[in-house]
Design an enzyme around this catalytic site. Sequence first.
Site, PDB file in Angstrom:
ATOM      1  N   TYR A 160       0.814  -1.214   0.000  1.00  0.00           N
ATOM      2  CA  TYR A 160       0.000   0.000   0.000  1.00  0.00           C
ATOM      3  C   TYR A 160       0.849   1.266   0.000  1.00  0.00           C
ATOM      4  O   TYR A 160       0.365   2.334  -0.389  1.00  0.00           O
ATOM      5  CB  TYR A 160      -0.915   0.059   1.227  1.00  0.00           C
ATOM      6  CG  TYR A 160      -1.882  -1.079   1.396  1.00  0.00           C
ATOM      7  CD1 TYR A 160      -2.128  -2.004   0.368  1.00  0.00           C
ATOM      8  CD2 TYR A 160      -2.565  -1.256   2.594  1.00  0.00           C
ATOM      9  CE1 TYR A 160      -3.004  -3.050   0.546  1.00  0.00           C
ATOM     10  CE2 TYR A 160      -3.449  -2.308   2.775  1.00  0.00           C
ATOM     11  CZ  TYR A 160      -3.663  -3.207   1.751  1.00  0.00           C
ATOM     12  OH  TYR A 160      -4.537  -4.248   1.944  1.00  0.00           O
TER      13      TYR A 160
ATOM     14  N   SER B 186      -2.877 -14.168   3.790  1.00  0.00           N
ATOM     15  CA  SER B 186      -3.985 -13.498   3.123  1.00  0.00           C
ATOM     16  C   SER B 186      -4.134 -14.058   1.721  1.00  0.00           C
ATOM     17  O   SER B 186      -3.126 -14.313   1.039  1.00  0.00           O
ATOM     18  CB  SER B 186      -3.720 -11.984   3.062  1.00  0.00           C
ATOM     19  OG  SER B 186      -4.808 -11.300   2.478  1.00  0.00           O
TER      20      SER B 186
ATOM     21  N   SER C 114     -12.482  -6.194   2.117  1.00  0.00           N
ATOM     22  CA  SER C 114     -13.640  -5.751   1.332  1.00  0.00           C
ATOM     23  C   SER C 114     -14.949  -6.275   1.915  1.00  0.00           C
ATOM     24  O   SER C 114     -15.787  -6.828   1.193  1.00  0.00           O
ATOM     25  CB  SER C 114     -13.499  -6.190  -0.128  1.00  0.00           C
ATOM     26  OG  SER C 114     -14.366  -5.491  -0.975  1.00  0.00           O
TER      27      SER C 114
ATOM     28  N   LYS D 130     -12.826   0.143   5.023  1.00  0.00           N
ATOM     29  CA  LYS D 130     -12.118   1.402   4.795  1.00  0.00           C
ATOM     30  C   LYS D 130     -13.128   2.511   4.571  1.00  0.00           C
ATOM     31  O   LYS D 130     -14.144   2.310   3.897  1.00  0.00           O
ATOM     32  CB  LYS D 130     -11.214   1.293   3.555  1.00  0.00           C
ATOM     33  CG  LYS D 130     -10.413   2.558   3.280  1.00  0.00           C
ATOM     34  CD  LYS D 130      -9.941   2.622   1.841  1.00  0.00           C
ATOM     35  CE  LYS D 130     -11.042   3.066   0.910  1.00  0.00           C
ATOM     36  NZ  LYS D 130     -10.593   3.292  -0.474  1.00  0.00           N
TER      37      LYS D 130
ATOM     38  N   ASN E 111     -19.283   2.951  10.613  1.00  0.00           N
ATOM     39  CA  ASN E 111     -18.744   1.594  10.519  1.00  0.00           C
ATOM     40  C   ASN E 111     -18.340   1.004  11.859  1.00  0.00           C
ATOM     41  O   ASN E 111     -18.222  -0.220  11.989  1.00  0.00           O
ATOM     42  CB  ASN E 111     -17.545   1.568   9.569  1.00  0.00           C
ATOM     43  CG  ASN E 111     -17.934   1.721   8.118  1.00  0.00           C
ATOM     44  OD1 ASN E 111     -19.099   1.581   7.762  1.00  0.00           O
ATOM     45  ND2 ASN E 111     -16.957   2.016   7.261  1.00  0.00           N
TER      46      ASN E 111
END
Length: 273
Positions: free
Chosen positions: A48, A132, A181, A225, A235
């Site tokens: 990232y 992951s 996600s 996110k 959230n």
Amino acid sequence: METVTLNNGMQMPVLGFGTYQIESVNTKKAVKQAINAGYRLIDTAQYYGNEAGVGQAVKESGISRDQFFITTKTPLSGYAETKAGIDESLLEGKMDYYDMVLIHWPIPDYLDSYVALEDAVKEGKIRAIGVSNFNHQQLQKVLDEATVKPAVNQVETHLMWQQQKMHRFLTEHQMVHEAWSPLGQAAETIMGNKVLATLAQKYHKTPAQISLRFLIQEGVVVIPKATHLKYVKENINLFDFALSNEERQLLRAQDQRKSLEGWPSAMAMERDY
């Protein structure tokens, strides 16, 4: 904040803040905003390019480092590259340690990369290891060789693909299922779901909040996110209600075993059960 116990005894928040696609120049501000809203699990990655911003936000928060759970990920293949990459991440984030480092995806030499992470645990540079985007066959190879058991598998998980097959595998092996996600990039196919809409009206929540709460109650850690303060706060505002067993069953029935990302292709086998 609710937590889940990892297989090494560490406590990990069930909800965190994801930083994928947050540009490095904006990361510190975004993470500070999240910290102020109550997030303590922060998820970043070498890929990232924003580990520095995460580290700056944590350091400037005035909150003790041991109150955070900071995860980063390595995409590097092989022992030497991965070992060097861990040190670079520590320098980049100005961290004494990371709570967890994940192998970001099944790179060619992921078994030797995993050994580098095990050595980093012994050296006190990281406290837990995860993977992951690993399917169950790839993960089994890690389990067969590991001396430090992986604690987490972070995979695409949302209402349209609930990863029930993977969830069973992870539960059987005392590993945590973590969703990337979890809102499916707010895809219309998810946010426009009629069951979500009905439950949102009942509980005076948004469809996104219902979706996240559902995953958490199913035993999945979520890291949505958001950069707009409204959504950052929404959230995390999930712990003043609970879905009933019947409502969760209705939401389970929405599973289409459908990837919205299609990556990596090796995960496709997890849709068949």
